[in-house]
Design a protein around this motif. Structure first.
Motif, PDB file in Angstrom:
ATOM      1  N   GLU A   1      -1.736  -1.882  -2.258  1.00 46.94           N
ATOM      2  CA  GLU A   1      -2.037  -0.572  -2.073  1.00 46.94           C
ATOM      3  C   GLU A   1      -1.674  -0.373  -0.406  1.00 46.94           C
ATOM      4  N   GLY A   2      -0.841   1.010  -0.018  1.00 46.68           N
ATOM      5  CA  GLY A   2      -0.355   1.133   1.359  1.00 46.68           C
ATOM      6  C   GLY A   2       0.482  -0.182   2.003  1.00 46.68           C
ATOM      7  N   VAL A   3       1.152  -0.703   1.142  1.00 45.46           N
ATOM      8  CA  VAL A   3       2.055  -1.649   1.689  1.00 45.46           C
ATOM      9  C   VAL A   3       3.326  -0.938   2.374  1.00 45.46           C
ATOM     10  N   VAL A   4       3.769  -1.399   3.647  1.00 42.47           N
ATOM     11  CA  VAL A   4       5.075  -1.016   4.125  1.00 42.47           C
ATOM     12  C   VAL A   4       6.011  -2.102   3.585  1.00 42.47           C
ATOM     13  N   TYR A   5       7.231  -1.497   2.903  1.00 40.15           N
ATOM     14  CA  TYR A   5       8.388  -2.384   2.455  1.00 40.15           C
ATOM     15  C   TYR A   5       9.511  -2.282   3.496  1.00 40.15           C
ATOM     16  N   TRP A   6      10.034  -3.335   3.889  1.00 47.92           N
ATOM     17  CA  TRP A   6      10.931  -3.697   4.910  1.00 47.92           C
ATOM     18  C   TRP A   6      12.219  -3.650   4.202  1.00 47.92           C
ATOM     19  N   ILE A   7      13.109  -2.706   4.057  1.00 49.21           N
ATOM     20  CA  ILE A   7      14.432  -2.616   3.452  1.00 49.21           C
ATOM     21  C   ILE A   7      15.697  -2.761   4.553  1.00 49.21           C
TER      22      ILE A   7
ATOM     23  N   ASP B   1       7.325   3.930  -0.148  1.00 49.45           N
ATOM     24  CA  ASP B   1       7.519   3.959  -1.424  1.00 49.45           C
ATOM     25  C   ASP B   1       7.965   2.742  -1.965  1.00 49.45           C
ATOM     26  N   LYS B   2       7.435   2.154  -3.027  1.00 49.04           N
ATOM     27  CA  LYS B   2       7.951   0.870  -3.742  1.00 49.04           C
ATOM     28  C   LYS B   2       9.634   0.823  -4.056  1.00 49.04           C
ATOM     29  N   PRO B   3      10.293  -0.088  -3.528  1.00 50.95           N
ATOM     30  CA  PRO B   3      11.552   0.052  -3.827  1.00 50.95           C
ATOM     31  C   PRO B   3      12.119  -0.535  -5.333  1.00 50.95           C
ATOM     32  N   GLY B   4      13.279  -0.884  -5.640  1.00 50.71           N
ATOM     33  CA  GLY B   4      13.791  -1.307  -6.952  1.00 50.71           C
ATOM     34  C   GLY B   4      13.180  -2.768  -6.936  1.00 50.71           C
TER      35      GLY B   4
ATOM     36  N   GLN C   1       2.246  -0.719  12.695  1.00 49.09           N
ATOM     37  CA  GLN C   1       1.621  -1.414  13.306  1.00 49.09           C
ATOM     38  C   GLN C   1       0.271  -0.607  13.824  1.00 49.09           C
ATOM     39  N   ARG C   2       0.462   0.526  14.245  1.00 47.09           N
ATOM     40  CA  ARG C   2      -0.542   1.575  14.414  1.00 47.09           C
ATOM     41  C   ARG C   2      -1.404   1.895  13.469  1.00 47.09           C
ATOM     42  N   ARG C   3      -1.042   1.989  12.181  1.00 49.13           N
ATOM     43  CA  ARG C   3      -1.554   2.286  10.869  1.00 49.13           C
ATOM     44  C   ARG C   3      -2.245   1.014  10.477  1.00 49.13           C
ATOM     45  N   GLY C   4      -1.892  -0.331  10.818  1.00 52.83           N
ATOM     46  CA  GLY C   4      -2.340  -1.446  10.335  1.00 52.83           C
ATOM     47  C   GLY C   4      -2.034  -1.813   8.858  1.00 52.83           C
ATOM     48  N   SER C   5      -0.899  -1.446   8.505  1.00 52.25           N
ATOM     49  CA  SER C   5      -0.430  -1.487   7.069  1.00 52.25           C
ATOM     50  C   SER C   5      -0.027  -2.859   6.929  1.00 52.25           C
ATOM     51  N   PRO C   6      -0.302  -3.418   5.807  1.00 48.60           N
ATOM     52  CA  PRO C   6       0.418  -4.563   5.307  1.00 48.60           C
ATOM     53  C   PRO C   6       1.892  -4.516   5.205  1.00 48.60           C
ATOM     54  N   SER C   7       2.699  -5.520   4.921  1.00 45.91           N
ATOM     55  CA  SER C   7       4.042  -5.339   4.843  1.00 45.91           C
ATOM     56  C   SER C   7       4.515  -6.606   4.032  1.00 45.91           C
ATOM     57  N   ALA C   8       5.899  -6.194   3.556  1.00 41.76           N
ATOM     58  CA  ALA C   8       6.563  -6.954   2.670  1.00 41.76           C
ATOM     59  C   ALA C   8       7.963  -6.711   2.969  1.00 41.76           C
ATOM     60  N   VAL C   9       8.776  -7.898   3.086  1.00 41.60           N
ATOM     61  CA  VAL C   9      10.107  -7.721   3.119  1.00 41.60           C
ATOM     62  C   VAL C   9      10.686  -7.735   1.821  1.00 41.60           C
ATOM     63  N   TRP C  10      11.589  -6.403   1.615  1.00 43.52           N
ATOM     64  CA  TRP C  10      11.959  -6.338   0.262  1.00 43.52           C
ATOM     65  C   TRP C  10      13.615  -6.281   0.357  1.00 43.52           C
ATOM     66  N   ASP C  11      14.316  -7.267  -0.623  1.00 47.59           N
ATOM     67  CA  ASP C  11      15.614  -7.025  -0.711  1.00 47.59           C
ATOM     68  C   ASP C  11      16.137  -6.783  -2.062  1.00 47.59           C
ATOM     69  N   PHE C  12      17.190  -5.878  -2.056  1.00 51.27           N
ATOM     70  CA  PHE C  12      17.375  -5.479  -3.310  1.00 51.27           C
ATOM     71  C   PHE C  12      19.064  -5.182  -3.635  1.00 51.27           C
TER      72      PHE C  12
END
Length: 69
Positions: free
Chosen positions: A13-19, A32-35, A58-69
């Motif tokens: 939950e609360g993940v930042v997706y780097w698109i 929002d979770k991408p495709g 970073q201010r929010r302390g959100s976990p993140s994932a690189v997302w390529d589609f």
């Protein structure tokens, strides 16, 4: 079925997706979770991230994932 570390992070939950939006050369963070991931994403080599997005997540302390589609 086994998942790699990026796949596991993306299921939290609360993940930042780097698109990379179409036509852009920098990654932007979205919550929002991408495709689905394709077999060979064209944006995989783009590593630059939007400075404003980085600061906010970073201010929010959100976990993140690189997302390529």
């Amino acid at each position: 079925m086994e998942f790699d570390a990026a796949s596991l992070a993306a299921r939290r939950e609360g993940v930042v997706y780097w698109i990379v939006p179409a036509g852009m050369k920098v990654r932007h963070g979205i919550t929002d979770k991408p495709g689905p991931w394709p077999a060979t994403p064209r944006t995989a080599s783009i590593t630059a991230q939007c400075a404003g997005c980085v600061t906010e997540y970073q201010r929010r302390g959100s976990p993140s994932a690189v997302w390529d589609f």
